[in-house]
Design a protein around this motif. Sequence first.
Motif, mmCIF file in Angstrom:
data_model
loop_
_atom_site.group_PDB
_atom_site.id
_atom_site.type_symbol
_atom_site.label_atom_id
_atom_site.label_comp_id
_atom_site.label_asym_id
_atom_site.label_seq_id
_atom_site.Cartn_x
_atom_site.Cartn_y
_atom_site.Cartn_z
ATOM 1 N N SER A 3 32.718 14.609 -19.768
ATOM 2 C CA SER A 3 32.462 14.303 -18.373
ATOM 3 C C SER A 3 31.285 15.119 -17.885
ATOM 4 O O SER A 3 31.008 16.204 -18.373
ATOM 5 C CB SER A 3 33.703 14.624 -17.535
ATOM 6 N N SER A 4 30.591 14.598 -16.876
ATOM 7 C CA SER A 4 29.382 15.277 -16.420
ATOM 8 C C SER A 4 29.275 15.278 -14.902
ATOM 9 O O SER A 4 28.229 15.055 -14.339
ATOM 10 C CB SER A 4 28.146 14.593 -17.010
ATOM 11 N N SER A 5 30.420 15.478 -14.244
ATOM 12 C CA SER A 5 30.423 15.399 -12.790
ATOM 13 C C SER A 5 29.578 16.485 -12.161
ATOM 14 O O SER A 5 29.499 17.604 -12.639
ATOM 15 C CB SER A 5 31.861 15.541 -12.281
ATOM 16 N N ARG A 6 28.964 16.135 -11.057
ATOM 17 C CA ARG A 6 28.201 17.130 -10.313
ATOM 18 C C ARG A 6 29.157 17.914 -9.413
ATOM 19 O O ARG A 6 29.154 17.783 -8.195
ATOM 20 C CB ARG A 6 27.116 16.446 -9.493
ATOM 21 N N LEU A 7 29.994 18.664 -10.024
ATOM 22 C CA LEU A 7 30.936 19.493 -9.289
ATOM 23 C C LEU A 7 30.233 20.658 -8.625
ATOM 24 O O LEU A 7 29.181 21.094 -9.066
ATOM 25 C CB LEU A 7 31.973 20.081 -10.253
ATOM 26 N N TRP A 142 39.010 16.650 -4.647
ATOM 27 C CA TRP A 142 39.404 15.612 -5.603
ATOM 28 C C TRP A 142 38.624 15.742 -6.903
ATOM 29 O O TRP A 142 39.152 15.489 -7.995
ATOM 30 C CB TRP A 142 39.197 14.232 -4.994
ATOM 31 N N GLN A 143 37.350 16.147 -6.816
ATOM 32 C CA GLN A 143 36.562 16.322 -8.037
ATOM 33 C C GLN A 143 37.111 17.464 -8.891
ATOM 34 O O GLN A 143 37.145 17.368 -10.121
ATOM 35 C CB GLN A 143 35.103 16.583 -7.679
ATOM 36 N N VAL A 144 37.518 18.552 -8.250
ATOM 37 C CA VAL A 144 38.121 19.655 -9.003
ATOM 38 C C VAL A 144 39.395 19.177 -9.694
ATOM 39 O O VAL A 144 39.635 19.469 -10.874
ATOM 40 C CB VAL A 144 38.407 20.858 -8.085
ATOM 41 N N ILE A 145 40.219 18.430 -8.980
ATOM 42 C CA ILE A 145 41.451 17.904 -9.578
ATOM 43 C C ILE A 145 41.119 17.006 -10.763
ATOM 44 O O ILE A 145 41.754 17.079 -11.828
ATOM 45 C CB ILE A 145 42.276 17.137 -8.523
ATOM 46 N N ALA A 146 40.091 16.165 -10.597
ATOM 47 C CA ALA A 146 39.701 15.262 -11.681
ATOM 48 C C ALA A 146 39.274 16.040 -12.916
ATOM 49 O O ALA A 146 39.665 15.701 -14.044
ATOM 50 C CB ALA A 146 38.568 14.355 -11.212
ATOM 51 N N MET A 147 38.477 17.085 -12.729
ATOM 52 C CA MET A 147 38.010 17.858 -13.875
ATOM 53 C C MET A 147 39.144 18.677 -14.498
ATOM 54 O O MET A 147 39.192 18.846 -15.716
ATOM 55 C CB MET A 147 36.857 18.773 -13.454
ATOM 56 N N ALA A 148 40.065 19.162 -13.680
ATOM 57 C CA ALA A 148 41.219 19.883 -14.223
ATOM 58 C C ALA A 148 42.103 18.948 -15.045
ATOM 59 O O ALA A 148 42.597 19.309 -16.117
ATOM 60 C CB ALA A 148 42.029 20.512 -13.090
ATOM 61 N N ARG A 149 42.290 17.724 -14.556
ATOM 62 C CA ARG A 149 43.078 16.736 -15.307
ATOM 63 C C ARG A 149 42.352 16.334 -16.591
ATOM 64 O O ARG A 149 42.967 16.091 -17.623
ATOM 65 C CB ARG A 149 43.352 15.510 -14.449
ATOM 66 N N THR A 150 41.025 16.253 -16.527
ATOM 67 C CA THR A 150 40.246 15.969 -17.734
ATOM 68 C C THR A 150 40.452 17.070 -18.764
ATOM 69 O O THR A 150 40.635 16.799 -19.952
ATOM 70 C CB THR A 150 38.754 15.837 -17.394
ATOM 71 N N ASN A 160 42.057 8.484 -11.427
ATOM 72 C CA ASN A 160 42.532 8.292 -10.055
ATOM 73 C C ASN A 160 41.873 9.276 -9.094
ATOM 74 O O ASN A 160 41.518 8.919 -7.971
ATOM 75 C CB ASN A 160 44.052 8.434 -10.007
ATOM 76 N N ALA A 161 41.702 10.522 -9.543
ATOM 77 C CA ALA A 161 41.087 11.531 -8.678
ATOM 78 C C ALA A 161 39.605 11.244 -8.452
ATOM 79 O O ALA A 161 39.088 11.413 -7.334
ATOM 80 C CB ALA A 161 41.287 12.923 -9.277
ATOM 81 N N PHE A 162 38.886 10.825 -9.505
ATOM 82 C CA PHE A 162 37.478 10.454 -9.310
ATOM 83 C C PHE A 162 37.359 9.274 -8.346
ATOM 84 O O PHE A 162 36.438 9.223 -7.523
ATOM 85 C CB PHE A 162 36.828 10.118 -10.650
ATOM 86 N N ALA A 163 38.276 8.319 -8.442
ATOM 87 C CA ALA A 163 38.257 7.181 -7.521
ATOM 88 C C ALA A 163 38.476 7.636 -6.083
ATOM 89 O O ALA A 163 37.836 7.114 -5.148
ATOM 90 C CB ALA A 163 39.311 6.157 -7.939
ATOM 91 N N GLU A 164 39.359 8.593 -5.871
ATOM 92 C CA GLU A 164 39.574 9.139 -4.528
ATOM 93 C C GLU A 164 38.304 9.795 -4.002
ATOM 94 O O GLU A 164 37.934 9.632 -2.832
ATOM 95 C CB GLU A 164 40.719 10.156 -4.549
ATOM 96 N N ALA A 165 37.614 10.544 -4.868
ATOM 97 C CA ALA A 165 36.371 11.197 -4.448
ATOM 98 C C ALA A 165 35.319 10.174 -4.038
ATOM 99 O O ALA A 165 34.607 10.350 -3.040
ATOM 100 C CB ALA A 165 35.846 12.089 -5.572
ATOM 101 N N ILE A 166 35.227 9.087 -4.809
ATOM 102 C CA ILE A 166 34.262 8.038 -4.482
ATOM 103 C C ILE A 166 34.622 7.360 -3.165
ATOM 104 O O ILE A 166 33.739 7.044 -2.352
ATOM 105 C CB ILE A 166 34.190 7.010 -5.632
ATOM 106 N N ALA A 167 35.909 7.146 -2.933
ATOM 107 C CA ALA A 167 36.343 6.504 -1.688
ATOM 108 C C ALA A 167 35.965 7.345 -0.472
ATOM 109 O O ALA A 167 35.668 6.809 0.602
ATOM 110 C CB ALA A 167 37.853 6.279 -1.730
ATOM 111 N N ILE A 168 35.944 8.658 -0.622
ATOM 112 C CA ILE A 168 35.608 9.550 0.490
ATOM 113 C C ILE A 168 34.104 9.728 0.626
ATOM 114 O O ILE A 168 33.531 9.597 1.715
ATOM 115 C CB ILE A 168 36.289 10.924 0.284
ATOM 116 N N GLU A 169 33.449 10.004 -0.478
ATOM 117 C CA GLU A 169 32.042 10.407 -0.476
ATOM 118 C C GLU A 169 31.086 9.230 -0.629
ATOM 119 O O GLU A 169 29.909 9.311 -0.289
ATOM 120 C CB GLU A 169 31.828 11.403 -1.622
#
Length: 487
Positions: A3-7, A142-150, A160-169
């Motif tokens: 994963s390469s999220s801009r956390l 949500w991004q932190v949760i997504a990366m922790a779950r990853t 699911n967490a990345f989708a939540e982040a996209i829905a907000i941001e």
Amino acid sequence: MRSSSRLRTAEPGQGFVHALALEAEAAARDPQETAEVTDLTRHGLKRFQAGDYAQASRIFTALVGASPGRALSWNHHALALIALERREEAAEALSRSLEIDPAQAEAWESLASILMPLARHAEAEAAARAVLALDSRRSSAWQVIAMARTAANDFIAAANAFAEAIAIEGPSAGLCANLGVSLLKCGRFGEAAVALASALDLEPGSAPIAEAKRLADLILAARAGTVEGDGPDSLFKTAILLLDAAGERAVAARVAGHWAELRPDDMEARHLRDALLARPLDRQPPELVARSFDTLAETFDEHLTERLGYDGPARLGALLAACGAADGGRDVLDLGCGTGLCSGVLRPYARSLVGVDLSGGMLAKARERGRYDALEQADLTEALAGDTGRWDLIVAFDTFPYLGDLAPAFAGVAAALKPGGWFAFSTEDAEGDGYVLRGNGRFAHGPDYVAALAAGRFEIVTRATDMLRREAGRAVAGGYYLLRALP
């Protein structure tokens, strides 16, 4: 495929800095604050804003000494520590602040962003969830949760967490790419292709996103019955492993067959094709095992223990408790020793400790540990030949998944052990009285098969079934055995 999220990184977010500044101004007007606290706060912030983080840290250390029960003082202390990259201390300071006042969304958010690069994933996720309990519209949480779950290989929850982040941001290349990769890893290939197409539209020049999109396209084409064109070996192998993990073995076999046609001399392509087509094989080719682990050696321990949840040394330690005291008086052979992960458990039992492995790269890492008396690059059956009655304890942990037919290994171990000697090993667990070649190219062995091999040679002292590791977010069942040679 990472994963390469801009956390957010471990640097303090601007929201946290701004919140501290506002709180500091309010504190300065608070008649209940002492002049010492007000002066230290103002002076420390002035030095921080001037970029003199070391002096700011000294001032804020004095501040928490003067007002240890004040959450804002610990926040200021954390701010300077973060700037100095003293992240462990910063996390402790923020934790102290949040003990005093847990209703600080910005402080929880900054704590989560500090803990992630420290690989304290579960704590980071807990901090992020504390943020959401106070403000459910925080995309970064949500991004932190997504990366922790990853990190925990829980790709469904990560998606699911990345989708939540996209829905907000709103969509960004990084968020859509990470969503796509998570969806690939949990077998939702069509959705993954859509997310990755969005990411590529947002960042057309990104090679990693294009590579992930190409992978999704290959999988969808194979599902449709058509696999065409060439590509890097990693593309085909990753597609095969993802499809097999998703239970789509026939589609995986289609990809493997195409890969083997393109690379008729590639051992790995042929082996995975044969595995997926259920062709009878007794073992992985030794040259393939050696080559694969030479490639993995540098990062093997971290990948196996942190990402895949492998806990072999602890499992081995629990088995060996039945062998008596670790008195340092035994001759011990570690078959398939790899990087020497189990050497810390074995060394207290050993008068002499010898490790054997096919991979020179893995043996080099084992040598760095300094626990083995000798290390030998050899196939395990070769290593056992001629060692009649030499060993008190033989161990083969995470070794047998690369062998199907264990009869030669059991015969060699039985001959090499002293009467009453011990044999500890693990398997990937299967049902029944045989062994199975799985689509990922590894073998699993049934308990009845092990019992049949042990009959007349060994007493089965312990057999336990538990998770061996995680693969594509799913637990792989393992068999853990302790056998004793019959007199």
